[in-house]
Design a protein around this motif. Structure first.
Motif: not given
Length: 474
Positions: A187, A191, A194-195
């Motif tokens: 996770r 990140r 995910q952005r």
């Protein structure tokens, strides 16, 4: 029921990490169990070789041994098995039970199993029905007999089961800890991705089809050498190209909109002058040749049509520019009645049916523009269908919106034309074209007016049924 695999990249990476560790733990566990089993079995074979069949040799052939040939259990491990075979038949079988020799009965299957053991001194695993699993070896005796000595495999199996239990607990705890730590680590590692995903989703939600679009700021790329950094760099470059293209498109649309508005505004005066001079010439009291009168009538007719076209273009340009409309209560029922009366007068060959609620239906908007939109819908149904067509105008009042439908049983709109029917200068094929021609701006004005009122307009058509549905908020 089979559980579906994880769909997210984070879930797939975590599941893959756990599966790889589980495979490694399984390989280590099996290797350890097999290695320990081989080691313990070799130790039993060494003990069997060291015994040299002494316990089996102490067993007497006779059924009742005397004091000189009584079986000797000294130095033998507990549960040591011994048997003597003469002429291929088992004559004696006993085990050491707490330093005492105990004769054991053998079944036919047990005797068959012992008779099949070759007398080569090598260890072999057998199972005796009344005793369990043994590691046995057979050697030839001095009296033309075969001496079989065996040690129980129960301690080996118990040790292996204990090892398997310990490995199961340790590996299970390791897999659980790896799953939790791996999910947390994956996770954190994802990140930046995910952005990128959040940025792409935000861009996908932007209305890129028309109007001015505010593109988001570029993503901060931490390390362009990584895969995520490369994706972020490519996305930023793509967003830059898209932003430039949208800016150029918006500027082009603005120039075209201003040109249409300016041209329409400038053309209104000369068109009106041409029309006025034609009307003045037709009022001349003196004799006018027939061909000249015909030309003047055509000039008057075409100048009137050109004036309508200029007015429509100017209206569309103003609506595109976002000119504010009137916001006052409008009796939509009255507008429908007036538009239906005009359509009935212009098209007496059609059958006009009104389906209106008993109470007046009101909305907030521009009465003049709404009347023009409703009139264009009825004009479209009249001019593009043959005489005798039934046209039904239905007005329905709902809690949040008002729906106006215009339905006709004419020949229908070609399927290829339906997606662009509300475009500008779009004309139907010959089966729905009027004899005098059309500007192709009527439905475009309808959509522009409805959109300016935060409503929607759609069409569905097939041979024998065409429905235009206009929806306006209350």
């Amino acid at each position: 029921m089979r559980r579906p695999p994880p769909h997210t990249l984070r879930g797939q990476l975590t599941a893959g990490l756990v599966l790889l560790l589980a495979a490694a733990c399984l390989a280590v566990g099996l290797t350890t169990v097999f290695a320990l089993e081989g080691f313990l079995v070799r130790r039993l074979d060494q003990q069997l070789t060291a015994s040299g069949g002494r316990f089996a040799a102490s067993l007497e052939h006779e059924a009742t041994p005397d004091t000189d040939n009584r079986p000797d259990s000294r130095g033998q491990a507990d549960q040591t098995f011994g048997a003597r075979l003469l002429n291929g038949r088992v004559t004696q079988a006993a085990v050491v039970d707490e330093q005492n020799v105990r004769q054991v009965p053998l079944t036919h299957s047990d005797r068959q199993t012992l008779q099949e053991v070759p007398a080569d001194g090598k260890g072999r695993s057998v199972r005796l029905s009344g005793l369990g699993s043994f590691r046995v070896s057979a050697v030839p005796g001095d009296d033309q007999d075969v001496l079989i000595t065996g040690l129980p495999l129960h301690p080996v199996e118990e040790t292996l089961h204990r090892l398997e239990g310990v490995e199961g607990v340790v590996f299970g705890a390791a897999l659980l800890a790896t799953a939790v730590a791996g999910a947390f680590w994956v996770r954190i590692s994802l990140r930046p991705l995910q952005r990128v995903t959040k940025q792409a989703v935000g861009v996908a939600r932007l209305p890129l089809a028309s109007g001015e679009v505010a593109m988001p700021y570029p993503l901060p790329v931490t390390d362009p050498r990584t895969e995520v950094g490369q994706v972020g760099t490519a996305l930023n470059r793509m967003l830059g190209h898209v932003g430039d293209a949208l800016t150029r498109r918006q500027a082009s649309e603005e120039r075209l909109r201003h040109f249409a508005a300016d041209a329409s505004h400038e053309l209104r005066t000369p068109v009106a002058n041409i029309r006025g001079h034609a009307e003045l010439a037709l009022r001349h009291r003196g004799p006018v040749p027939a061909d000249v009168r015909r030309a003047l009538e055509r000039i008057q007719s075409e100048s009137g049509r050109m004036g309508d076209l200029v007015d429509d273009l100017l209206l569309l340009a103003r609506l595109d520019a976002g000119r504010p409309l009137e916001h006052e209560p409008v009796d939509l029922t009255l507008l429908v009645l007036d538009a239906a009366d005009d359509a009935r007068a212009a098209g007496p060959g059609h059958r006009w049916i009104l389906d209106l609620p008993e109470e007046p239906v009101t909305v907030t908007g521009d009465a003049h523009r709404l009347q023009q939109a409703i009139g264009n819908l009825l004009t479209n149904a009249r001019t593009h269908t043959p005489a005798g067509t039934e046209v039904t105008v239905r007005l329905v009042s709902e809690s949040a919106a008002v729906r106006l439908t215009v339905t006709d049983d004419g020949p229908g709109i070609p399927e290829s034309l339906q997606p662009e029917i509300f475009g500008r200068f779009v004309r139907a094929d010959r089966s729905r074209s009027r004899a005098t021609g059309s500007t192709g701006l009527g439905l475009a004005i309808v959509r522009a007016v409805v959109t300016a009122h935060a409503g929607s307009i759609q069409v569905s058509s097939e041979p024998g049924r065409t429905v235009f549905e206009m929806s306006l908020p209350r």
